[in-house]
Design an enzyme around this catalytic site. Structure first.
Site, PDB file in Angstrom:
ATOM      1  N   LYS A  39      51.167  46.079  38.327  1.00 16.61           N
ATOM      2  CA  LYS A  39      50.228  45.823  39.431  1.00 16.61           C
ATOM      3  C   LYS A  39      49.893  44.331  39.503  1.00 16.61           C
ATOM      4  O   LYS A  39      50.275  43.553  38.624  1.00 16.61           O
ATOM      5  CB  LYS A  39      48.949  46.640  39.221  1.00 16.61           C
ATOM      6  CG  LYS A  39      48.193  46.288  37.949  1.00 16.61           C
ATOM      7  CD  LYS A  39      46.972  47.188  37.779  1.00 16.61           C
ATOM      8  CE  LYS A  39      46.210  46.851  36.502  1.00 16.61           C
ATOM      9  NZ  LYS A  39      44.834  47.351  36.504  1.00 16.61           N
ATOM     10  N   ARG A 138      34.754  54.515  36.720  1.00 18.55           N
ATOM     11  CA  ARG A 138      35.421  53.886  37.870  1.00 18.55           C
ATOM     12  C   ARG A 138      35.953  54.954  38.818  1.00 18.55           C
ATOM     13  O   ARG A 138      35.337  55.225  39.838  1.00 18.55           O
ATOM     14  CB  ARG A 138      36.516  52.941  37.352  1.00 18.55           C
ATOM     15  CG  ARG A 138      37.078  52.012  38.365  1.00 18.55           C
ATOM     16  CD  ARG A 138      37.932  50.908  37.734  1.00 18.55           C
ATOM     17  NE  ARG A 138      39.138  51.395  37.097  1.00 18.55           N
ATOM     18  CZ  ARG A 138      40.013  50.582  36.484  1.00 18.55           C
ATOM     19  NH1 ARG A 138      39.813  49.281  36.446  1.00 18.55           N
ATOM     20  NH2 ARG A 138      41.089  51.074  35.917  1.00 18.55           N
ATOM     21  N   HIS A 168      41.385  56.522  31.471  1.00 20.19           N
ATOM     22  CA  HIS A 168      41.502  55.095  31.179  1.00 20.19           C
ATOM     23  C   HIS A 168      40.335  54.665  30.290  1.00 20.19           C
ATOM     24  O   HIS A 168      39.183  55.040  30.561  1.00 20.19           O
ATOM     25  CB  HIS A 168      41.487  54.283  32.481  1.00 20.19           C
ATOM     26  CG  HIS A 168      41.840  52.832  32.304  1.00 20.19           C
ATOM     27  ND1 HIS A 168      42.982  52.407  31.639  1.00 20.19           N
ATOM     28  CD2 HIS A 168      41.199  51.706  32.716  1.00 20.19           C
ATOM     29  CE1 HIS A 168      43.015  51.088  31.658  1.00 20.19           C
ATOM     30  NE2 HIS A 168      41.954  50.632  32.290  1.00 20.19           N
ATOM     31  N   ARG A 224      50.515  53.423  29.106  1.00 22.48           N
ATOM     32  CA  ARG A 224      50.527  52.565  30.295  1.00 22.48           C
ATOM     33  C   ARG A 224      50.391  51.127  29.806  1.00 22.48           C
ATOM     34  O   ARG A 224      49.316  50.653  29.484  1.00 22.48           O
ATOM     35  CB  ARG A 224      49.388  52.946  31.241  1.00 22.48           C
ATOM     36  CG  ARG A 224      49.461  54.370  31.730  1.00 22.48           C
ATOM     37  CD  ARG A 224      48.479  54.646  32.848  1.00 22.48           C
ATOM     38  NE  ARG A 224      47.115  54.321  32.513  1.00 22.48           N
ATOM     39  CZ  ARG A 224      46.286  55.143  31.864  1.00 22.48           C
ATOM     40  NH1 ARG A 224      46.708  56.324  31.425  1.00 22.48           N
ATOM     41  NH2 ARG A 224      45.038  54.782  31.598  1.00 22.48           N
ATOM     42  N   TYR A 270      36.890  13.891  43.664  1.00 16.31           N
ATOM     43  CA  TYR A 270      35.628  14.157  44.365  1.00 16.31           C
ATOM     44  C   TYR A 270      34.444  14.036  43.398  1.00 16.31           C
ATOM     45  O   TYR A 270      34.516  14.421  42.239  1.00 16.31           O
ATOM     46  CB  TYR A 270      35.650  15.569  44.955  1.00 16.31           C
ATOM     47  CG  TYR A 270      36.673  15.776  46.047  1.00 16.31           C
ATOM     48  CD1 TYR A 270      37.752  16.642  45.862  1.00 16.31           C
ATOM     49  CD2 TYR A 270      36.572  15.096  47.268  1.00 16.31           C
ATOM     50  CE1 TYR A 270      38.682  16.834  46.862  1.00 16.31           C
ATOM     51  CE2 TYR A 270      37.507  15.295  48.273  1.00 16.31           C
ATOM     52  CZ  TYR A 270      38.556  16.160  48.071  1.00 16.31           C
ATOM     53  OH  TYR A 270      39.493  16.343  49.063  1.00 16.31           O
ATOM     54  N   CYS A 317      41.202  19.377  42.545  1.00 16.54           N
ATOM     55  CA  CYS A 317      41.126  19.460  44.006  1.00 16.54           C
ATOM     56  C   CYS A 317      41.858  20.704  44.494  1.00 16.54           C
ATOM     57  O   CYS A 317      42.425  21.435  43.686  1.00 16.54           O
ATOM     58  CB  CYS A 317      41.756  18.219  44.635  1.00 16.54           C
ATOM     59  SG  CYS A 317      41.131  16.673  43.975  1.00 16.54           S
ATOM     60  N   MET A 318      41.886  20.899  45.790  1.00 14.34           N
ATOM     61  CA  MET A 318      42.542  22.093  46.352  1.00 14.34           C
ATOM     62  C   MET A 318      44.034  22.120  46.006  1.00 14.34           C
ATOM     63  O   MET A 318      44.589  23.171  45.699  1.00 14.34           O
ATOM     64  CB  MET A 318      42.369  22.092  47.878  1.00 14.34           C
ATOM     65  CG  MET A 318      42.914  23.338  48.547  1.00 14.34           C
ATOM     66  SD  MET A 318      42.616  23.348  50.327  1.00 14.34           S
ATOM     67  CE  MET A 318      40.851  23.658  50.349  1.00 14.34           C
ATOM     68  N   ASP A 319      44.680  20.943  46.028  1.00 17.81           N
ATOM     69  CA  ASP A 319      46.139  20.920  45.886  1.00 17.81           C
ATOM     70  C   ASP A 319      46.637  20.003  44.773  1.00 17.81           C
ATOM     71  O   ASP A 319      47.841  19.928  44.526  1.00 17.81           O
ATOM     72  CB  ASP A 319      46.763  20.446  47.212  1.00 17.81           C
ATOM     73  CG  ASP A 319      46.107  21.119  48.400  1.00 17.81           C
ATOM     74  OD1 ASP A 319      45.421  20.397  49.169  1.00 17.81           O
ATOM     75  OD2 ASP A 319      46.185  22.344  48.499  1.00 17.81           O
TER      76      ASP A 319
HETATM   77  C1  UAH Z   1      44.463  52.780  35.042  1.00 14.11           C
HETATM   78  C2  UAH Z   1      45.090  51.671  34.239  1.00 14.11           C
HETATM   79  N1  UAH Z   1      45.945  51.983  33.265  1.00 14.11           N
HETATM   80  C3  UAH Z   1      46.528  51.014  32.512  1.00 14.11           C
HETATM   81  C4  UAH Z   1      46.266  49.675  32.752  1.00 14.11           C
HETATM   82  C5  UAH Z   1      46.902  48.611  31.878  1.00 14.11           C
HETATM   83  O1  UAH Z   1      45.899  48.074  31.041  1.00 14.11           O
HETATM   84  P1  UAH Z   1      46.320  46.888  30.042  1.00 14.11           P
HETATM   85  O2  UAH Z   1      46.751  45.726  30.907  1.00 14.11           O
HETATM   86  O3  UAH Z   1      45.070  46.593  29.276  1.00 14.11           O
HETATM   87  O4  UAH Z   1      47.440  47.407  29.190  1.00 14.11           O
HETATM   88  C6  UAH Z   1      45.370  49.307  33.743  1.00 14.11           C
HETATM   89  C7  UAH Z   1      44.786  50.324  34.505  1.00 14.11           C
HETATM   90  O5  UAH Z   1      43.908  50.014  35.496  1.00 14.11           O
END
Ligand code: UAH
Length: 391
Positions: A39, A138, A168, A224, A270, A317-319
């Site tokens: 993700k 959550r 989780h 995960r 700045y 700065c921004m860039d």
């Molecule tokens: C539901 C869920 N599951 C797993 C992860 C991974 O966590 P780590 O980056 O700490 O391994 C994140 C998450 O939001």
């Protein structure tokens, strides 16, 4: 010909991704598979190339936060199972079906609506994993009654296949294991209530990186793996434990855009918050807070030049931002490391996170679409992806 113009880029070492998958592969039970969590565009590393490498290295499936992220992976040709861990608007179930992506559910009404939409569109069934909230506060069902209600709704939905149940952990990365053990006990109790109700359980998973490190025996069907995939530890405590040795995959580099030596006191950036003294050499680097390089590093962070630390001077700065080099050393075009190793020196994402008052997870995730990602395997460039100019 480089497919990008700017002299700032991220280097992702795919050998590190492979090594980290293999490290966890050997740390968890053989019967436990690895779900590579890619993700947030692979925690800023690039979800497609990291996902491909993780799958080629032994991960069995991928997980993302939202359906849009899964679509990017599918459109890149990734065919492995993909689970959306977060909330999906029920109207999007049709797209999930077409893209063959598993979703997460925890609400009976949502399930009933999803099934109806898929029936009306005459689309193929989708896998649905039930999220249990055991203490993260959550997403997820929280009671046995809610859980049985959601399972019942699923069982009455021919267009939905119950493919998993997971929770989780909120504190798995902490030395005090009271909360994580309580969460796991709650999870076990809720799983048992399903068995007592005669339910055949699908895939079960609960471990993030921290729990996979500290409690590999809680692996169930899958872990995960997020932050550990990228070679980062979930917390300083997790690093101290030394259960696993991880290889950071990301390096952020740039090249000097301009150098000058102060001949008299010279204020920088700045707010004129830094004054270079006569003889000090000031280099300007072409990256700023609009790239996700935090302004909180103003007058605080370091960069690596010629294998040594050089302080950031003045406001980011921004860039662009400025650094002070040893006298007379810098040349336009010279390479500078902002995150990562150069020679014997290293500026870790942990160090940067501490300097700006956050956790290492956030630092790579901040690096945005303006920075190209260049991928390496065996120290050879094997690909480039520039979010700004490439699809
Ligand atoms: C539901 C869920 N599951 C797993 C992860 C991974 O966590 P780590 O980056 O700490 O391994 C994140 C998450 O939001």
């Amino acid at each position: 010909m480089k497919p990008f113009c700017r002299d700032t880029w991220v280097e992702v070492n795919l050998d590190a991704i492979r090594a980290n998958v293999e490290t966890f592969r050997s740390h968890i039970p053989a019967s436990t598979s690895i779900i590579a969590v890619v993700k947030a565009d692979g925690y800023g590393h690039g979800s497609v190339r990291v996902g491909e490498e993780a799958l080629a290295s032994g991960a069995e499936s991928l997980a993302v936060a939202m359906l849009d992220e899964a679509i990017v992976l599918r459109e890149a040709g990734i065919e492995a199972p993909i689970l959306v861990l977060g909330f999906t608007p029920v109207e999007s179930v049709e797209l999930a079906s077409r893209m063959n992506v598993e979703l997460t559910a925890y609400n009976s009404d949502w399930i009933i609506q999803a099934n109806t939409l898929l029936q009306q569109a005459n689309l193929k069934p989708i896998g649905l994993q039930i999220k249990v909230d055991t203490g993260m506060g959550r997403l997820g069902v929280r009671t046995q009654e809610e859980l049985l209600q959601v399972v019942s709704a699923l069982e009455q939905s021919p267009k939905l296949v119950w493919s998993g149940v997971f929770t989780h952990f909120a504190c798995a990365d902490e030395k005090n294991t009271t909360h994580v053990r309580r969460q796991h006990e709650t999870f076990q109790s809720l799983l048992q209530s399903l068995r007592d109700a005669g339910k055949k359980l699908p895939k079960i998973h609960c471990c993030n990186t921290a729990a996979a490190i500290a409690f590999p025996e809680w692996g169930y069907d899958s872990i995960r793996l997020g932050i550990g995939l990228y070679g980062l530890y979930p917390s300083p405590y997790m690093k101290e434990r030394k259960d696993v040795s991880l290889v950071p995959a990301l390096t952020l580099k740039t090249r000097i855009a301009h150098v000058k030596t102060a001949t008299e006191p010279m204020t920088i950036s700045y707010g004129a918050t830094y004054c270079a003294q006569p003889g000090e050499q000031v280099a300007t680097l072409p990256i700023g807070y609009a790239d996700g390089f935090s302004r909180l590093l103003s007058n605080r962070g370091d960069v690596l030049y010629n294998g040594s630390r050089a302080p950031i001077i003045g406001k980011v700065c921004m860039d662009q931002f400025m650094v002070r080099l040893e006298q007379g050393t810098g040349q336009v075009g010279d390479e500078v490391v902002l995150y990562g190793k150069q020679g014997d020196e290293e500026i870790s994402l942990d160090e940067v996170a501490a300097q700006i008052g956050t956790i290492n997870y956030e630092v790579p995730c901040m690096l945005n679409y303006r920075i190209p990602r260049v991928y390496f395997r065996n120290q050879t460039e094997v690909g480039v992806f520039h979010p700004l100019t490439m699809k």
